[in-house]
Design an enzyme around this catalytic site. Structure first.
Site, PDB file in Angstrom:
ATOM      1  N   GLY A  43       6.120  44.807  43.853  1.00 20.69           N
ATOM      2  CA  GLY A  43       6.675  44.477  42.549  1.00 20.69           C
ATOM      3  C   GLY A  43       8.125  44.934  42.442  1.00 20.69           C
ATOM      4  N   SER A  44       8.496  45.411  41.266  1.00 13.82           N
ATOM      5  CA  SER A  44       9.909  45.673  40.977  1.00 13.82           C
ATOM      6  C   SER A  44      10.510  46.841  41.751  1.00 13.82           C
ATOM      7  CB  SER A  44      10.091  45.909  39.474  1.00 13.82           C
ATOM      8  OG  SER A  44       9.812  44.727  38.754  1.00 13.82           O
ATOM      9  N   THR A  45       9.695  47.709  42.340  1.00 10.84           N
ATOM     10  CA  THR A  45      10.284  48.769  43.157  1.00 10.84           C
ATOM     11  C   THR A  45      11.011  48.174  44.369  1.00 10.84           C
ATOM     12  OG1 THR A  45       8.133  49.048  44.248  1.00 10.84           O
ATOM     13  CG2 THR A  45       8.679  50.587  42.478  1.00 10.84           C
TER      14      THR A  45
END
Length: 698
Positions: A290-292
């Site tokens: 995801g956004s990491t």
């Protein structure tokens, strides 16, 4: 007559000689057969009949943490053996031993009747059982000392240490990967007996001393390991998650400071746990980050000069790529924003735009350079490579989704290693779990130095990226990871899990990855929470865990605060505490935020606050925006016990219900001074999170 008799005698003599010759030839043949063909077998059996060799197990080496604290040791224990040739009555012996050792009598009797020089009866028994066996004083039954592995801290660092089998062989973790150093060399006791099984006096008795194994010093720090396991226990309890992982790494040398997964197991009794719990998910499991993963996208586009921090973007709420619509997490989009704000807001539309600008070849160059899709070669068993789409088959929609951390699967250790490279001036280091191997005299027989894999980014680029990631914590979605007095850089992540037929609508992985201090990183930390129940945003549940762990780690490492309590990077304004607004009416919530000096940003059109971002108790700059959701609570279905609200004020009842994920529906009150007299559902009832609770006031 005499001549006939003489002939007969000669015939008889000749026949006798012939018979004797045949016999001699047969004997010579037999001797040759025994001497040359069966000599090895006869020698071996002769030795077995008179020589008894009792094995003496080598003591396994000790595993220490980086500061010399014992994590795995070997303790002496007794094992029962038998020499079947010396046992006079196998039936009685089997009956006596089976009762003490809790063994099957028939199987034991058959074992004692076998023609063999030595056999184990039961190994590594407790002291009281050994005493009972010794008191039997049965000929042919003996006790010998062996070493048994003991883990003094029980579950602590179980997935790092692993465990041993009955023969003291490493079966998992460091015990397995460094087994050749730890196991040593076994010895033996050799005793000579006569044909009746009596020990021969003054015969060749020999003791071959075992050689103890070498000691291993890990990169793990016992105190930091305790800190992350404490926080994992807490977050598992609070979120009712399926699993959780935390990894701490020193970005300067690649040493793993701590690594833990929950649920875990006790290696002292590993056989009592499901093998599924033995799996080190930090190394062996792949997941969509995801956004990491946007840290990697940011690093790539900054390194290739595809974008500058001040470049402007417009987010209308979604973007179309090859006929597919990719939505931003914020309904309606973020509008006009700089690239720095794109990262702060974790704006999907902005990242898709820059990812497509970067292009397939350049994007894959950084995916490869950061080590995704291949082993990190950490010294732990079962490492997965992750999953990447074949470069030649990647389409624009693949590039778009990979830019936001979808369509790519990574292992936790891969991600934290890559982020550590960003923190370490762009140098990617191999993650290491062992510092050195020493023999019993203290001599270092193998040392481990920082292992630079490659230079991924220029120092000038990492400085820019670190400043942007620091602003994510100070001004963006990572505010809950902020630690008073310290410069923290990081990124939140909330990823839907892939299920049958696509992404699951109610299963998420919340995460946060970052490092500190931002200008001179000493610790990089990854927090992953798998399938939490209730709140699932990384900024809400993973970032606070990151903050709690990092705060204690920095204090333990004696890293002094860089900022005064009333200041932070780039501003002299004090941070303010975000109040709890859940279950308040919209006007009440707006009033509370204005009182705290914060700006409300209302989503949807309901009457009461169902959820808020950042969560209550967070700190943020004055004037910062707080998202208020007023219709659908962000809770996943899961039964929760309804608390007893009797006698509570409206605010107390609202706060109590909010903590459990319920929505309050106050009945019969105009002001705020009334007390609860009745509620529906009743206290103790089991209902789903997000249920509206009718609360009646006097």
């Amino acid at each position: 007559m005499a001549s006939v008799s003489h002939v007969t005698i000669r015939k008889r003599v000749a026949f006798l000689f012939l018979v004797i010759s045949v016999i001699m030839v047969g004997l010579i043949g037999r001797l040759l057969y025994l001497q040359f063909y069966k000599s090895a077998w006869l020698s071996e059996n002769a030795v077995d009949q008179r020589i008894r060799e009792i094995p003496v197990e080598a003591k396994r080496g000790i595993i220490y943490d980086r500061n010399g604290r014992e994590l795995a040791v070997s303790v002496s224990t007794e094992s029962v053996y038998a020499i079947p040739a010396e046992i006079r009555n196998p039936e009685e012996t089997a009956a006596s031993l089976a009762a003490i050792l809790a063994l099957d009598e028939t199987n034991l009797k058959n074992k004692l009747k076998r023609r063999q020089a030595f056999t184990w009866i039961k190994r590594k028994i407790d002291a009281e059982t050994a005493r009972k066996v010794q008191l039997l004083n049965i000929p042919g039954i003996g006790l010998t000392q062996e070493s048994q592995r003991h883990y003094p801290n029980d579950n602590l660092a179980a997935h790092v240490l692993g465990f041993n089998g009955i023969d003291s062989q490493g079966l998992d973790g460091v015990e397995m990967t460094f087994d050749s150093y730890l196991k040593g060399r076994s010895g033996s006791i050799v005793i000579e007996y006569d044909a009746r099984g009596r020990e021969i006096p003054h015969a060749s008795h020999r003791f071959v001393a075992p050689v103890e194994g070498n000691d291993i010093y890990l990169t793990i720090d016992f105190v930091i390991q305790q800190i992350i396991e404490r926080e994992l226990e807490r977050v598992m309890k609070e979120t009712q998650a399926k699993a959780a992982t935390i990894i701490a790494i020193d970005p300067r040398d690649g040493g793993i400071l701590a690594l833990a997964n929950k649920p875990d197991y006790n290696p002292n009794k590993f056989s009592e746990y499901s093998p599924k719990l033995w799996r080190n998910i930090a190394v062996s499991n792949s997941y969509e980050p995801g956004s990491t993963f946007k840290i990697i996208t940011t690093s790539a586009v900054m390194s290739e000069h595809t974008v500058r921090p001040e470049d402007r973007f417009f987010d209308p709420g979604e973007v179309e790529v090859q006929g597919r619509h990719i939505h931003c997490w914020k309904h309606g989009g973020h509008g006009s924003q700089s690239f720095t704000e794109v990262v702060q807001n974790s704006c999907n539309v902005g990242f898709v735009t820059v990812g497509l600008r970067l292009g397939r070849e350049s994007f894959y160059k950084y995916i490869d350079d950061f080590g995704f899709g291949r082993h990190t070669n950490i010294d732990l068993p079962g490492e997965a490579k992750g999953i990447t789409i074949d470069r030649t088959k990647a389409t624009p929609i693949n590039i778009a989704t990979m830019s936001i951390g979808q369509s790519i699967a990574v292992t936790p250790v891969q991600l934290v290693t890559a982020v550590a490279a960003v923190a370490n001036d762009g140098k990617l280091l191999r993650p290491q779990i062992v510092r050195e191997v020493k023999d019993k005299s203290g001599q270092v027989i193998r040392g481990f130095q920082p292992d630079v894999v490659r230079q991924v980014l220029d120092t000038s680029v990492t400085k820019q990226v670190n400043e942007i990631l620091e602003s994510v914590v100070s001004q963006g979605t990572g505010k809950n990871a902020y630690i008073e007095g310290f410069r923290i850089a990081g990124k939140t992540g909330t990823a839907q899990k892939v299920g049958a037929g696509g992404y699951s609508p109610d299963k998420y992985v919340a995460s946060f990855v970052g490092f500190a201090p931002a200008d001179a990183p000493q610790v990089a930390l990854l927090v992953i929470i798998d399938e939490p129940v209730g709140l699932y945003y990384g900024g809400q549940i993973a970032a606070p865990v990151f903050g709690a762990v990092m705060k204690d780690v920095l204090q333990y490492l004696k890293i002094s605060p860089q900022l005064s309590p009333s200041a932070k990077s780039g501003t002299t304004e004090a941070h303010v505490l975000v109040p709890s607004l859940i279950n308040l009416s919209v006007p009440e919530a707006v009033a509370e935020l204005k009182k705290a000096g914060l700006t409300p940003r209302i989503e949807e059109a309901g009457d009461r606050i169902a959820d808020q971002i950042p969560k209550p108790g967070s700190r943020m700059p004055p004037g910062g925006g707080v998202l208020l959701y007023t219709m659908t609570p962000r809770y996943v279905a899961g039964e929760v016990t309804v608390p007893d609200l009797t006698g509570r004020t409206q605010r107390e009842a609202a706060d109590m219900l909010a903590e459990l994920g319920f929505v309050i529906n106050p009945v019969g009150i105009d002001g705020k001074d009334g007390k609860v007299i009745k509620q529906d559902p009743l206290p103790g009832s089991k209902v789903l999170s997000g249920t509206s609770i009718d609360v009646y006031f006097e």
